[in-house]
Design a protein around this motif. Structure first.
Motif, PDB file in Angstrom:
ATOM      1  N   GLU A   7      -6.385   7.661  -7.246  1.00 13.39           N
ATOM      2  CA  GLU A   7      -5.904   8.777  -7.851  1.00 13.39           C
ATOM      3  C   GLU A   7      -4.362   8.850  -7.206  1.00 13.39           C
ATOM      4  O   GLU A   7      -3.587   9.172  -8.094  1.00 13.39           O
ATOM      5  CB  GLU A   7      -6.614   9.943  -7.029  1.00 13.39           C
ATOM      6  N   LYS A   8      -3.995   8.433  -6.047  1.00 21.73           N
ATOM      7  CA  LYS A   8      -2.589   8.798  -5.581  1.00 21.73           C
ATOM      8  C   LYS A   8      -1.766   7.478  -5.666  1.00 21.73           C
ATOM      9  O   LYS A   8      -0.442   7.957  -6.304  1.00 21.73           O
ATOM     10  CB  LYS A   8      -2.719   8.869  -3.878  1.00 21.73           C
ATOM     11  N   VAL A   9      -2.138   6.411  -5.824  1.00 17.60           N
ATOM     12  CA  VAL A   9      -1.153   5.367  -6.099  1.00 17.60           C
ATOM     13  C   VAL A   9      -1.656   4.305  -7.097  1.00 17.60           C
ATOM     14  O   VAL A   9      -1.021   3.394  -7.276  1.00 17.60           O
ATOM     15  CB  VAL A   9      -0.891   4.482  -4.750  1.00 17.60           C
ATOM     16  N   GLY A  10      -3.009   4.482  -7.650  1.00 15.18           N
ATOM     17  CA  GLY A  10      -3.444   3.578  -8.608  1.00 15.18           C
ATOM     18  C   GLY A  10      -3.826   2.469  -8.313  1.00 15.18           C
ATOM     19  O   GLY A  10      -3.969   1.534  -9.069  1.00 15.18           O
ATOM     20  N   TRP A  11      -4.353   1.995  -7.113  1.00 17.88           N
ATOM     21  CA  TRP A  11      -5.131   0.868  -6.672  1.00 17.88           C
ATOM     22  C   TRP A  11      -6.306   0.775  -6.863  1.00 17.88           C
ATOM     23  O   TRP A  11      -7.057   1.932  -7.162  1.00 17.88           O
ATOM     24  CB  TRP A  11      -5.026   0.918  -5.051  1.00 17.88           C
ATOM     25  N   SER A  12      -6.697  -0.423  -7.361  1.00 15.49           N
ATOM     26  CA  SER A  12      -8.242  -0.702  -7.445  1.00 15.49           C
ATOM     27  C   SER A  12      -8.851  -0.953  -6.285  1.00 15.49           C
ATOM     28  O   SER A  12      -8.509  -0.758  -5.039  1.00 15.49           O
ATOM     29  CB  SER A  12      -8.423  -2.154  -8.195  1.00 15.49           C
ATOM     30  N   LYS A  13     -10.268  -0.699  -6.277  1.00 15.26           N
ATOM     31  CA  LYS A  13     -11.092  -0.780  -5.041  1.00 15.26           C
ATOM     32  C   LYS A  13     -10.875  -2.119  -4.392  1.00 15.26           C
ATOM     33  O   LYS A  13     -10.447  -1.899  -3.017  1.00 15.26           O
ATOM     34  CB  LYS A  13     -12.509  -0.485  -5.426  1.00 15.26           C
ATOM     35  N   THR A  14     -10.763  -2.901  -4.881  1.00 13.26           N
ATOM     36  CA  THR A  14     -10.312  -4.616  -4.312  1.00 13.26           C
ATOM     37  C   THR A  14      -9.078  -4.521  -3.550  1.00 13.26           C
ATOM     38  O   THR A  14      -9.089  -4.690  -2.204  1.00 13.26           O
ATOM     39  CB  THR A  14     -10.244  -5.402  -5.325  1.00 13.26           C
ATOM     40  N   THR A  15      -8.136  -3.957  -4.076  1.00 10.20           N
ATOM     41  CA  THR A  15      -6.865  -3.861  -3.547  1.00 10.20           C
ATOM     42  C   THR A  15      -6.891  -2.909  -2.259  1.00 10.20           C
ATOM     43  O   THR A  15      -6.228  -2.999  -1.169  1.00 10.20           O
ATOM     44  CB  THR A  15      -5.625  -3.005  -4.254  1.00 10.20           C
ATOM     45  N   THR A  16      -7.467  -1.702  -2.319  1.00  8.06           N
ATOM     46  CA  THR A  16      -7.719  -0.759  -1.281  1.00  8.06           C
ATOM     47  C   THR A  16      -8.526  -1.569  -0.078  1.00  8.06           C
ATOM     48  O   THR A  16      -8.031  -1.412   1.164  1.00  8.06           O
ATOM     49  CB  THR A  16      -8.424   0.412  -1.674  1.00  8.06           C
ATOM     50  N   TYR A  17      -9.578  -2.259  -0.390  1.00  6.24           N
ATOM     51  CA  TYR A  17     -10.531  -2.756   0.600  1.00  6.24           C
ATOM     52  C   TYR A  17      -9.538  -4.149   1.254  1.00  6.24           C
ATOM     53  O   TYR A  17      -9.561  -3.900   2.523  1.00  6.24           O
ATOM     54  CB  TYR A  17     -11.711  -3.379   0.172  1.00  6.24           C
ATOM     55  N   THR A  18      -8.691  -4.566   0.662  1.00  5.26           N
ATOM     56  CA  THR A  18      -7.819  -5.478   1.214  1.00  5.26           C
ATOM     57  C   THR A  18      -6.839  -4.926   2.280  1.00  5.26           C
ATOM     58  O   THR A  18      -6.622  -5.268   3.274  1.00  5.26           O
ATOM     59  CB  THR A  18      -7.013  -6.444   0.223  1.00  5.26           C
ATOM     60  N   ILE A  19      -6.158  -3.749   1.956  1.00  5.33           N
ATOM     61  CA  ILE A  19      -5.169  -3.296   2.784  1.00  5.33           C
ATOM     62  C   ILE A  19      -6.130  -2.491   3.966  1.00  5.33           C
ATOM     63  O   ILE A  19      -5.642  -2.451   5.074  1.00  5.33           O
ATOM     64  CB  ILE A  19      -4.663  -1.939   2.143  1.00  5.33           C
ATOM     65  N   ILE A  20      -7.158  -2.152   3.738  1.00  8.13           N
ATOM     66  CA  ILE A  20      -8.121  -1.592   5.006  1.00  8.13           C
ATOM     67  C   ILE A  20      -8.419  -2.755   5.979  1.00  8.13           C
ATOM     68  O   ILE A  20      -8.504  -2.372   6.918  1.00  8.13           O
ATOM     69  CB  ILE A  20      -9.578  -0.796   4.277  1.00  8.13           C
ATOM     70  N   LYS A  21      -8.759  -3.751   5.354  1.00  8.26           N
ATOM     71  CA  LYS A  21      -8.950  -5.149   6.230  1.00  8.26           C
ATOM     72  C   LYS A  21      -7.826  -5.276   7.083  1.00  8.26           C
ATOM     73  O   LYS A  21      -7.963  -5.557   8.150  1.00  8.26           O
ATOM     74  CB  LYS A  21      -9.556  -6.381   5.205  1.00  8.26           C
ATOM     75  N   ARG A  22      -6.724  -5.374   6.287  1.00  8.67           N
ATOM     76  CA  ARG A  22      -5.359  -5.629   7.229  1.00  8.67           C
ATOM     77  C   ARG A  22      -5.252  -4.400   8.303  1.00  8.67           C
ATOM     78  O   ARG A  22      -4.790  -4.698   9.447  1.00  8.67           O
ATOM     79  CB  ARG A  22      -4.418  -5.409   6.409  1.00  8.67           C
ATOM     80  N   CYS A  23      -5.641  -3.315   8.031  1.00  7.01           N
ATOM     81  CA  CYS A  23      -5.587  -2.342   9.159  1.00  7.01           C
ATOM     82  C   CYS A  23      -6.486  -2.573  10.027  1.00  7.01           C
ATOM     83  O   CYS A  23      -6.359  -2.374  11.452  1.00  7.01           O
ATOM     84  CB  CYS A  23      -5.851  -0.774   8.438  1.00  7.01           C
ATOM     85  N   LEU A  24      -7.784  -3.024   9.780  1.00  8.72           N
ATOM     86  CA  LEU A  24      -8.660  -3.410  10.691  1.00  8.72           C
ATOM     87  C   LEU A  24      -8.212  -4.515  11.649  1.00  8.72           C
ATOM     88  O   LEU A  24      -8.370  -4.734  12.929  1.00  8.72           O
ATOM     89  CB  LEU A  24      -9.928  -3.664   9.939  1.00  8.72           C
ATOM     90  N   ASP A  25      -7.814  -5.483  10.979  1.00  4.74           N
ATOM     91  CA  ASP A  25      -7.116  -6.714  11.698  1.00  4.74           C
ATOM     92  C   ASP A  25      -5.951  -6.382  12.664  1.00  4.74           C
ATOM     93  O   ASP A  25      -6.094  -7.014  13.931  1.00  4.74           O
ATOM     94  CB  ASP A  25      -6.542  -7.899  10.694  1.00  4.74           C
ATOM     95  N   LYS A  26      -5.399  -5.383  12.353  1.00  2.93           N
ATOM     96  CA  LYS A  26      -4.258  -5.048  13.261  1.00  2.93           C
ATOM     97  C   LYS A  26      -4.435  -4.139  14.435  1.00  2.93           C
ATOM     98  O   LYS A  26      -3.719  -3.931  15.215  1.00  2.93           O
ATOM     99  CB  LYS A  26      -3.121  -4.224  12.452  1.00  2.93           C
ATOM    100  N   GLY A  27      -5.625  -3.623  13.991  1.00  6.08           N
ATOM    101  CA  GLY A  27      -6.328  -2.588  15.305  1.00  6.08           C
ATOM    102  C   GLY A  27      -5.728  -1.354  14.983  1.00  6.08           C
ATOM    103  O   GLY A  27      -5.820  -0.318  15.763  1.00  6.08           O
ATOM    104  N   ALA A  28      -5.382  -0.756  13.824  1.00 13.85           N
ATOM    105  CA  ALA A  28      -4.915   0.559  13.554  1.00 13.85           C
ATOM    106  C   ALA A  28      -6.293   1.308  13.138  1.00 13.85           C
ATOM    107  O   ALA A  28      -6.029   2.606  13.269  1.00 13.85           O
ATOM    108  CB  ALA A  28      -3.912   0.492  12.150  1.00 13.85           C
ATOM    109  N   ILE A  29      -7.145   0.717  12.665  1.00 11.45           N
ATOM    110  CA  ILE A  29      -8.335   1.494  12.269  1.00 11.45           C
ATOM    111  C   ILE A  29      -9.506   0.541  13.026  1.00 11.45           C
ATOM    112  O   ILE A  29      -9.537  -0.420  13.151  1.00 11.45           O
ATOM    113  CB  ILE A  29      -8.539   1.826  10.871  1.00 11.45           C
ATOM    114  N   GLU A  30     -10.691   1.451  13.132  1.00 12.04           N
ATOM    115  CA  GLU A  30     -12.114   0.506  13.210  1.00 12.04           C
ATOM    116  C   GLU A  30     -12.946   1.051  12.262  1.00 12.04           C
ATOM    117  O   GLU A  30     -12.994   2.275  11.660  1.00 12.04           O
ATOM    118  CB  GLU A  30     -12.393   0.984  14.657  1.00 12.04           C
ATOM    119  N   ARG A  31     -13.888   0.399  12.268  1.00 11.74           N
ATOM    120  CA  ARG A  31     -14.976   0.527  11.172  1.00 11.74           C
ATOM    121  C   ARG A  31     -16.351   0.920  11.695  1.00 11.74           C
ATOM    122  O   ARG A  31     -16.494   0.302  12.862  1.00 11.74           O
ATOM    123  CB  ARG A  31     -15.465  -0.993  10.476  1.00 11.74           C
ATOM    124  N   ARG A  32     -16.931   2.134  11.293  1.00 13.51           N
ATOM    125  CA  ARG A  32     -18.163   2.565  11.830  1.00 13.51           C
ATOM    126  C   ARG A  32     -19.120   2.497  10.979  1.00 13.51           C
ATOM    127  O   ARG A  32     -18.959   2.937   9.805  1.00 13.51           O
ATOM    128  CB  ARG A  32     -17.851   3.941  12.517  1.00 13.51           C
TER     129      ARG A  32
END
Length: 117
Positions: free
Chosen positions: A31-56
């Motif tokens: 809705e906000k930036v027009g990303w596909s689900k795949t793009t969003t999950y790729t960016i989430i993975k980068r945030c996970l790898d950096k330790g900015a977020i965690e998966r629960r």
């Protein structure tokens, strides 16, 4: 930790919404930036790898490990070092030279400076 604009988009969602399933983050990002689900999950993975977020679990819920204030502090420090030779007073002088401040803005700055002494 350096967060790029795309990663900050994910963090903004988490800072605003709190813990959020990755599926919902993908919906918001579409809705906000027009990303596909795949793009969003790729960016989430980068945030996970950096330790900015965690998966629960369950449901791949994302939880921010970096606060907005921590990200702001890092970005500000990086800006000061990169553009103002590490001198915060030069940044402030540049900001103040850009516009006329209201009386209230001046008073807030004075209170801030007083609190630092």
């Amino acid at each position: 930790m350096k967060l790029f604009d795309s990663e900050l988009n994910i963090m903004e969602i988490l800072w605003k919404e709190g813990d959020t399933p990755a599926k919902r983050i993908a919906e918001i990002a579409k809705e906000k930036v027009g990303w596909s689900k795949t793009t969003t999950y790729t960016i989430i993975k980068r945030c996970l790898d950096k330790g900015a977020i965690e998966r629960r679990e369950p449901n791949f819920v994302c939880h921010a490990l970096v606060t907005r204030e921590q990200a702001q502090e890092h970005e500000t420090t990086e800006l000061i070092n990169k553009m103002y030779d590490g001198a915060p007073d030069r940044l402030i002088a540049s900001l103040l030279g850009q516009k006329r401040l209201s009386t209230e803005e001046i008073n807030r700055l004075k209170r801030l400076i007083d609190s630092l002494e």
